[in-house]
Design an enzyme around this catalytic site. Structure first.
Site, PDB file in Angstrom:
ATOM      1  N   CYS A 118       0.835  -1.203   0.000  1.00 47.44           N
ATOM      2  CA  CYS A 118       0.000   0.000   0.000  1.00 47.44           C
ATOM      3  C   CYS A 118       0.875   1.262   0.000  1.00 47.44           C
ATOM      4  O   CYS A 118       2.025   1.247   0.419  1.00 47.44           O
ATOM      5  CB  CYS A 118      -0.897  -0.025   1.233  1.00 47.44           C
ATOM      6  SG  CYS A 118      -2.133   1.295   1.267  1.00 47.44           S
TER       7      CYS A 118
ATOM      8  N   ASP B 134       0.368   3.574   1.935  1.00 46.08           N
ATOM      9  CA  ASP B 134       0.303   4.044   3.320  1.00 46.08           C
ATOM     10  C   ASP B 134       1.707   4.347   3.872  1.00 46.08           C
ATOM     11  O   ASP B 134       2.601   3.496   3.817  1.00 46.08           O
ATOM     12  CB  ASP B 134      -0.382   2.973   4.178  1.00 46.08           C
ATOM     13  CG  ASP B 134      -0.788   3.500   5.535  1.00 46.08           C
ATOM     14  OD1 ASP B 134       0.099   3.955   6.280  1.00 46.08           O
ATOM     15  OD2 ASP B 134      -1.992   3.457   5.849  1.00 46.08           O
TER      16      ASP B 134
ATOM     17  N   ARG C  80       2.835   4.444   6.700  1.00 51.81           N
ATOM     18  CA  ARG C  80       3.264   3.698   7.888  1.00 51.81           C
ATOM     19  C   ARG C  80       3.747   2.294   7.550  1.00 51.81           C
ATOM     20  O   ARG C  80       4.214   1.566   8.418  1.00 51.81           O
ATOM     21  CB  ARG C  80       2.097   3.602   8.891  1.00 51.81           C
ATOM     22  CG  ARG C  80       1.587   4.962   9.335  1.00 51.81           C
ATOM     23  CD  ARG C  80       0.221   4.852   9.968  1.00 51.81           C
ATOM     24  NE  ARG C  80      -0.775   4.383   9.007  1.00 51.81           N
ATOM     25  CZ  ARG C  80      -2.052   4.169   9.296  1.00 51.81           C
ATOM     26  NH1 ARG C  80      -2.477   4.375  10.530  1.00 51.81           N
ATOM     27  NH2 ARG C  80      -2.896   3.748   8.374  1.00 51.81           N
TER      28      ARG C  80
ATOM     29  N   HIS D  31      -2.295  -4.663   5.076  1.00 52.46           N
ATOM     30  CA  HIS D  31      -1.987  -4.106   6.398  1.00 52.46           C
ATOM     31  C   HIS D  31      -3.243  -3.647   7.137  1.00 52.46           C
ATOM     32  O   HIS D  31      -4.289  -3.428   6.533  1.00 52.46           O
ATOM     33  CB  HIS D  31      -1.004  -2.929   6.256  1.00 52.46           C
ATOM     34  CG  HIS D  31      -1.616  -1.693   5.675  1.00 52.46           C
ATOM     35  ND1 HIS D  31      -2.045  -0.639   6.460  1.00 52.46           N
ATOM     36  CD2 HIS D  31      -1.882  -1.340   4.407  1.00 52.46           C
ATOM     37  CE1 HIS D  31      -2.535   0.311   5.665  1.00 52.46           C
ATOM     38  NE2 HIS D  31      -2.451  -0.086   4.422  1.00 52.46           N
TER      39      HIS D  31
ATOM     40  N   CYS E 175      -6.162   0.106   6.964  1.00 56.06           N
ATOM     41  CA  CYS E 175      -5.968   0.577   5.589  1.00 56.06           C
ATOM     42  C   CYS E 175      -7.107   1.532   5.198  1.00 56.06           C
ATOM     43  O   CYS E 175      -8.279   1.155   5.215  1.00 56.06           O
ATOM     44  CB  CYS E 175      -5.919  -0.613   4.632  1.00 56.06           C
ATOM     45  SG  CYS E 175      -5.617  -0.111   2.921  1.00 56.06           S
TER      46      CYS E 175
END
Ligand SMILES: [Zn+2]
Length: 216
Positions: free
Chosen positions: A40, A42, A44, A101, A104
């Protein structure tokens, strides 16, 4: 550019780059990663940090919610499919890992959309790749709350992405021949845990079914 980034680059240039200069210069001639990873966007979930690997080790394809679209031949712009094609047919990677993850935002947007959001935006349209995963989760009455449903959909969507990978002829033929392995895993960023979700390799049932389908 932000000061934080410029300062970081300064540290990289004086530190990591100098320490690893010979290897990085050698890498500049040719990359040969053995693993491609769909993860992703993302901020993090950083595969290089999560798996503690060096430049050149993994070919990372990042998109919203780490989705793999099904194979198709329409002439649209296919960033993820193009990257997969390069990783598999040119770099000849040995594994493709789909990394899901927790928490999300893409999956949350999909699950919170009860159909009333029909905007022509890119995210809504992209997330329809995971619509079958959403349907499967909603049909399972073990998941009572929205949070449980999101959690389940994050993992189910990863499994569906693995199956979509098998719809690409140049992936399917390598998996069937035992030259490529497909792995799905899920990183729970709330506790730092990594779990296997699914796996497709030459001996698995799904591979056998694809194999018999392709020879029909
Ligand atoms: Zn995400």
């Amino acid at each position: 550019m932000q000061d934080k980034l410029l300062e970081g680059y300064g540290r990289f240039r004086k530190g990591y780059y100098q320490r690893n200069r010979a290897r990085l210069e050698q890498l500049a001639q040719k990359q040969a990663p053995e693993v491609a990873m769909v993860s992703c966007c993302d901020s993090r979930v950083d595969p290089s940090i999560l798996f503690d690997v060096e430049p050149g080790d993994i070919f990372v394809i990042r998109n919203v919610a780490n989705l793999v679209p099904p194979f198709e031949t329409k002439g649209d712009y296919h960033g993820t499919s193009a990257a997969l094609e390069f990783a598999v047919t040119c770099l000849q990677v040995k594994q493709i890992v789909v990394l899901g993850h927790a928490n999300c935002g893409g999956i949350r947007a999909l699950m919170e959309n009860d159909g009333s959001i029909k905007s022509a935006g890119f995210i809504n349209s992209w997330m329809q790749i995971a619509a079958p995963a959403k349907e499967k989760v909603l049909a399972n009455h073990d998941y009572n709350t929205l949070e449980q449903q999101i959690d389940a959909c994050e993992k189910t969507a990863v499994s569906y992405s693995l199956r979509n990978l098998m719809s690409y002829p140049w992936i399917r033929e390598r998996v069937v021949a035992g030259r490529l392995k497909l792995i799905a895993c899920y990183y729970d960023l709330r506790c730092g845990e990594l779990v296997d979700v699914d796996e497709i390799n030459a001996t698995s049932a799904i591979c056998d079914s694809y194999s018999s389908h392709s020879t029909r």
